[in-house]
Design an enzyme around this catalytic site. Structure first.
Site, PDB file in Angstrom:
ATOM      1  N   ASP A 170      34.462  39.476  40.044  1.00 36.09           N
ATOM      2  CA  ASP A 170      33.678  38.492  38.848  1.00 36.09           C
ATOM      3  C   ASP A 170      32.344  38.565  39.329  1.00 36.09           C
ATOM      4  O   ASP A 170      31.973  37.347  37.909  1.00 36.09           O
ATOM      5  CB  ASP A 170      34.996  37.490  39.154  1.00 36.09           C
ATOM      6  CG  ASP A 170      36.224  37.857  39.084  1.00 36.09           C
ATOM      7  OD1 ASP A 170      36.624  38.048  37.919  1.00 36.09           O
ATOM      8  OD2 ASP A 170      36.620  36.623  39.861  1.00 36.09           O
ATOM      9  N   ASP A 224      41.122  42.617  34.901  1.00 36.73           N
ATOM     10  CA  ASP A 224      40.493  41.317  34.674  1.00 36.73           C
ATOM     11  C   ASP A 224      39.059  42.163  34.145  1.00 36.73           C
ATOM     12  O   ASP A 224      37.975  41.975  34.557  1.00 36.73           O
ATOM     13  CB  ASP A 224      40.476  40.325  35.382  1.00 36.73           C
ATOM     14  CG  ASP A 224      41.425  39.589  35.408  1.00 36.73           C
ATOM     15  OD1 ASP A 224      42.708  40.398  35.676  1.00 36.73           O
ATOM     16  OD2 ASP A 224      42.220  38.577  35.534  1.00 36.73           O
TER      17      ASP A 224
HETATM   18  N1  GLY Z   1      40.343  36.109  35.965  1.00 34.23           N
HETATM   19  C1  GLY Z   1      41.019  35.601  36.559  1.00 34.23           C
HETATM   20  C2  GLY Z   1      41.934  35.045  35.445  1.00 34.23           C
HETATM   21  O1  GLY Z   1      41.274  35.690  34.027  1.00 34.23           O
HETATM   22  O2  GLY Z   1      42.376  33.870  35.119  1.00 34.23           O
END
Ligand code: GLY
Length: 371
Positions: free
Chosen positions: A87, A148
């Protein structure tokens, strides 16, 4: 309508910053945000909201607050605080890249490039993609990608443009190709995650972490795909990403309920109390805005996408926003984080707030965000 929604949203962002100096909102509990240090995957969104508000209003307050927050991102990267995950793009695109783009702060640029290097270090030759979570030899996550991550690739595309070093681009492209092949199904729906043999690279199986079940379509995962592939198209001009983002947007739109805001998973039974995820709809709205900018003028999907965008945004403003709730800390209600895990199934999500504001300021003033 957009202007009024933006003005009240910016008041909320400002009030939060004054009431919680030096802290970052995580997810809410009973509709009050939990405020903490910069140590979760979500902290960039708050800083990104400061930059959007600054660009929209020109108020120095927002610029100063965002710049002060950069120190926390610097400290975090230098000390590798809670960064064993992919992330890094969410965190540093909306803080360091944004600051560099808006103010020309060279330190922010250097920080963003170091963050890109850290993301590169998660690329695994064995299966040819970026590992989502945990350490390289993690028995559960060692060979795992998640949808994601498409939103983290712009940090790498940006680093390539800044430095001319093609390895950033190559890694982003390889990851996008792998995601396209293994996460997206023929009907435009998606797996949340996919497992590979981490050393040999063999494809093992699709699965989920936050969705209803392994083969279901988690609505936020779908929205990460819509926006993520649109952004890969922006940087690569590879038509297959445009086509994939459009197919995914169509699936999302065609599975929306009557009020045009998604439930948390497209495969869960809808009954009284089934959670929504307003954040997924806000993310998809941003993805559609990106698509509308990139698509040819005569693309036959244009009217369909624009009409869906307006329906979704009108519903978020009218039915989900907190613009008529005094002293609310969040911008949109009824987001869900991890329904199956019992975590924040009906709360404010700071990323939902971020994408809601990004969509609004892009519609009203063409401010595009920092991806
Ligand atoms: N990227 C983590 C979520 O969308 O919860």
């Amino acid at each position: 309508m957009w202007k009024e929604a933006i003005e009240t949203a910016m008041e909320t962002v400002k009030r939060n910053a004054i009431q919680h100096p030096g802290l970052f909102p995580h997810i809410s509990n009973e509709l009050r945000y939990e405020w903490g240090q910069n140590n979760d995957w979500i902290d960039g969104f708050y800083t990104g909201m400061m930059w959007l508000s600054y660009e929209y209003s020109g108020q120095e307050f927002f610029k100063q607050t965002a710049s002060e927050q950069l120190h926390a991102f610097e400290h975090r990267l230098e000390n590798h605080i809670a960064l064993d995950h992919h992330d890094i793009g969410f965190l540093y695109s909306l803080s360091a890249v944004a600051e560099w783009k808006i103010t020309g702060n060279v330190e922010a640029r250097q920080l963003a490039l170091r963050a890109a290097d850290k993301l590169v270090s998660r690329f695994r030759e064995g299966f040819g993609a970026i590992q989502a979570w945990g350490m390289e030899d993690d028995p559960e996550n060692g060979g795992r990608i998640i949808i994601d991550c498409l939103m983290n690739l712009p940090l790498l595309y940006w680093a390539h443009l800044e430095t001319g070093n093609s390895s950033y681009y190559d890694i982003a492209e390889k990851h996008a190709q792998k995601s396209l092949r293994f996460l997206i199904r023929g009907d435009g729906s998606s797996y949340h995650t996919f497992y590979f043999d981490r050393l040999q690279g063999n494809a093992l199986r699709g699965g989920t972490h936050q969705g209803f079940q392994d083969g279901s379509t988690w609505s936020r995962g779908q929205s990460w795909g819509v926006y993520g592939f649109a952004l890969s198209y922006r940087y690569t001009k590879n038509e297959i990403y445009l086509d994939t983002a459009k197919r995914m947007a169509r699936f999302f739109i065609d599975h929306l309920p009557e009020d045009h805001v998604s439930y948390w998973d497209f495969d869960d039974v809808v009954e009284q109390g089934t959670p929504r995820d307003s954040s997924a709809t806000a993310i998809t709205a941003c993805g559609i805005l990106e698509l509308l900018e990139l698509m040819p003028e005569d693309d036959s999907d244009r009217d369909y996408l624009r009409a869906a965008l307006l329906r979704m945004m009108e519903s978020l403003v009218d039915n989900y926003s907190t613009r008529n709730i005094e002293n609310a800390e969040g911008l949109i209600q009824h987001g869900s984080y991890h329904v199956r895990g019992g975590q924040a199934p009906d709360n404010y999500m700071i990323w939902g707030d971020y994408y809601y504001l990004e969509a609004l300021v892009r519609m009203d003033k063409g401010i595009k965000g920092y991806w």
